[in-house]
Design a protein around this motif. Structure first.
Motif, PDB file in Angstrom:
ATOM      1  N   ASN A  44       2.678   2.892 -10.328  1.00  0.00           N
ATOM      2  CA  ASN A  44       1.109   3.647  -9.501  1.00  0.00           C
ATOM      3  C   ASN A  44      -0.702   2.910 -10.172  1.00  0.00           C
ATOM      4  O   ASN A  44      -0.889   3.715  -9.715  1.00  0.00           O
ATOM      5  N   LEU A  47      -3.223   2.139  -8.373  1.00  0.00           N
ATOM      6  CA  LEU A  47      -3.966   3.024  -7.444  1.00  0.00           C
ATOM      7  C   LEU A  47      -4.568   3.987  -8.002  1.00  0.00           C
ATOM      8  O   LEU A  47      -5.102   4.296  -7.311  1.00  0.00           O
ATOM      9  N   ARG A  49      -7.780   4.788 -10.982  1.00  0.00           N
ATOM     10  CA  ARG A  49      -8.557   4.462 -11.256  1.00  0.00           C
ATOM     11  C   ARG A  49      -9.434   4.936 -12.526  1.00  0.00           C
ATOM     12  O   ARG A  49      -9.996   4.096 -13.347  1.00  0.00           O
ATOM     13  N   TYR A 248       4.097   7.622  -0.858  1.00  0.00           N
ATOM     14  CA  TYR A 248       3.236   6.409  -1.346  1.00  0.00           C
ATOM     15  C   TYR A 248       4.220   6.123  -2.690  1.00  0.00           C
ATOM     16  O   TYR A 248       4.461   5.060  -2.565  1.00  0.00           O
ATOM     17  N   ASN A 252       6.441   3.225  -4.341  1.00  0.00           N
ATOM     18  CA  ASN A 252       5.895   2.192  -5.187  1.00  0.00           C
ATOM     19  C   ASN A 252       6.376   2.356  -6.578  1.00  0.00           C
ATOM     20  O   ASN A 252       7.347   1.433  -7.387  1.00  0.00           O
ATOM     21  N   TYR A 306       2.134  -0.734  -2.887  1.00  0.00           N
ATOM     22  CA  TYR A 306       1.132  -0.691  -1.617  1.00  0.00           C
ATOM     23  C   TYR A 306       0.005   0.675  -1.519  1.00  0.00           C
ATOM     24  O   TYR A 306       0.134   1.475  -2.250  1.00  0.00           O
ATOM     25  N   ARG A 307      -1.297  -0.213  -1.164  1.00  0.00           N
ATOM     26  CA  ARG A 307      -2.286   0.596  -1.406  1.00  0.00           C
ATOM     27  C   ARG A 307      -2.720   1.049  -0.288  1.00  0.00           C
ATOM     28  O   ARG A 307      -2.970   0.458   1.191  1.00  0.00           O
ATOM     29  N   LEU A 311      -5.264   6.180   0.645  1.00  0.00           N
ATOM     30  CA  LEU A 311      -6.180   5.523  -1.040  1.00  0.00           C
ATOM     31  C   LEU A 311      -8.135   6.469  -0.355  1.00  0.00           C
ATOM     32  O   LEU A 311      -8.705   6.699  -1.463  1.00  0.00           O
TER      33      LEU A 311
END
Length: 319
Positions: A44, A47, A49, A248, A252, A306-307, A311
């Protein structure tokens, strides 16, 4: 004599099974958590930052333990490699358990302070040196093995910037402050790795969605009054978002995301206290239903990773 009701027999069997379950050692729990964290954070990374280089090695420091914990064996350094996951960059580079970590890219690792107390400060400082390096650049580590020192260069992979640790003792909960995810040691006695992964993914969901910062920005307060009024609503909203994002994150990383639904339906009361749960959290039934409804919105041909639209909430104030 009346026969014993079936539900009482089942309850007694469950209590007996729990009591007889072997309590894992701290190293066993740390290893299981490291495997789960590796999968979730590397799968991930896109996803997250904030990211950091991930090696597959777990560190610990001598001042995390009581005096004499290492017996008559003199540790190779203040900070040591506790474990190395097979097949990871650290393993391929040749790092081994009990290697002493002396420097990261030439920067000396802090020496444990002679204060006599138990603290994670030295370990955290070493981890921060690694976290501050480029996520995909070669990572030179100066180590001491026995009496010899050498430089081992690890080629890390990007992962979410967050650390993980097992809370020693009989704690069953989990928490995240946005930087460190703590998982209660008792979870590793009660649940298998796929079930523990649901809890870890939930806490990682908090990190991905920046809940600590968003709660602080919304004026939320922690403590005795956290369950009531607007404050309680803010926390429940954050918990629900973390549940949805956690599903999610599981998907992932190659886990079955529906395992989160099953976990909260069948095991949630063991974690959240059931009827005695904090009202900062939705009920286990509500959590399972919310996750099921959210997963139903995911496209059948969704890419990996998958985003999800969820998010986008991390840049919005909590309502």
């Amino acid at each position: 004599m009346r026969p014993i009701p079936t539900f009482l027999l089942a309850l007694v069997a469950m209590i007996a099974a729990t009591a007889c379950a072997a309590e894992p050692t701290l190293l066993e729990a740390d290893t299981r958590l490291a495997r789960i964290a590796w999968r979730l954070t590397t799968a991930n990374a896109a996803l997250c930052r904030e990211r950091q280089p991930v090696t597959g090695a777990t560190l610990h420091a001598v001042d995390q333990y009581p005096a004499g914990a290492f017996g008559d064996t003199l540790p190779a350094a203040a900070v040591l490699v506790e474990l190395v996951l097979p097949g990871t960059p650290a393993d391929r580079a040749g790092l081994r358990e009990n290697d002493g970590l002396l420097a990261v890219a030439g920067q000396p690792v802090p020496v444990a302070a002679a204060q006599g107390g138990i603290t994670s400060t030295t370990r955290n400082a070493a981890q921060a040196l690694i976290a501050g390096r480029p996520v995909d650049a070669p990572l030179p580590l100066t180590i001491r093995r026995g009496t010899a020192s050498s430089v081992v260069t690890v080629q890390p992979v990007p992962g979410c910037r967050v650390e993980f640790e097992v809370m020693a003792g009989n704690k069953i909960g989990a928490s995240s402050d946005g930087q460190v995810i703590q998982i209660g040691g008792r979870l590793f006695q009660l649940f298998d790795d796929d079930q523990v992964a649901v809890v870890v993914a939930h806490e990682l969901g908090h990190v991905v969605l920046r809940h600590r910062a968003r709660l602080e920005a919304a004026g939320a307060t922690w403590g005795l009054l956290s369950e009531f009024g607007r404050n309680g609503r803010l926390f429940r909203q954050a918990e629900t978002e973390a549940d949805l994002m956690g599903a999610y994150l599981l998907r992932n990383a190659g886990y079955d995301p529906r395992s989160a639904i099953t976990f909260w339906r069948t095991q949630g009361g063991k974690v959240d206290g059931g009827l005695f749960r904090s009202r900062t959290h939705p009920s286990s039934k509500a959590r399972a239903e919310a996750i099921a409804a959210e997963l139903a919105t995911m496209p059948a041909n969704a890419p990996t990773p998958y985003r999800p639209p969820l998010l986008a909430r991390r840049d919005q104030p909590l309502p």
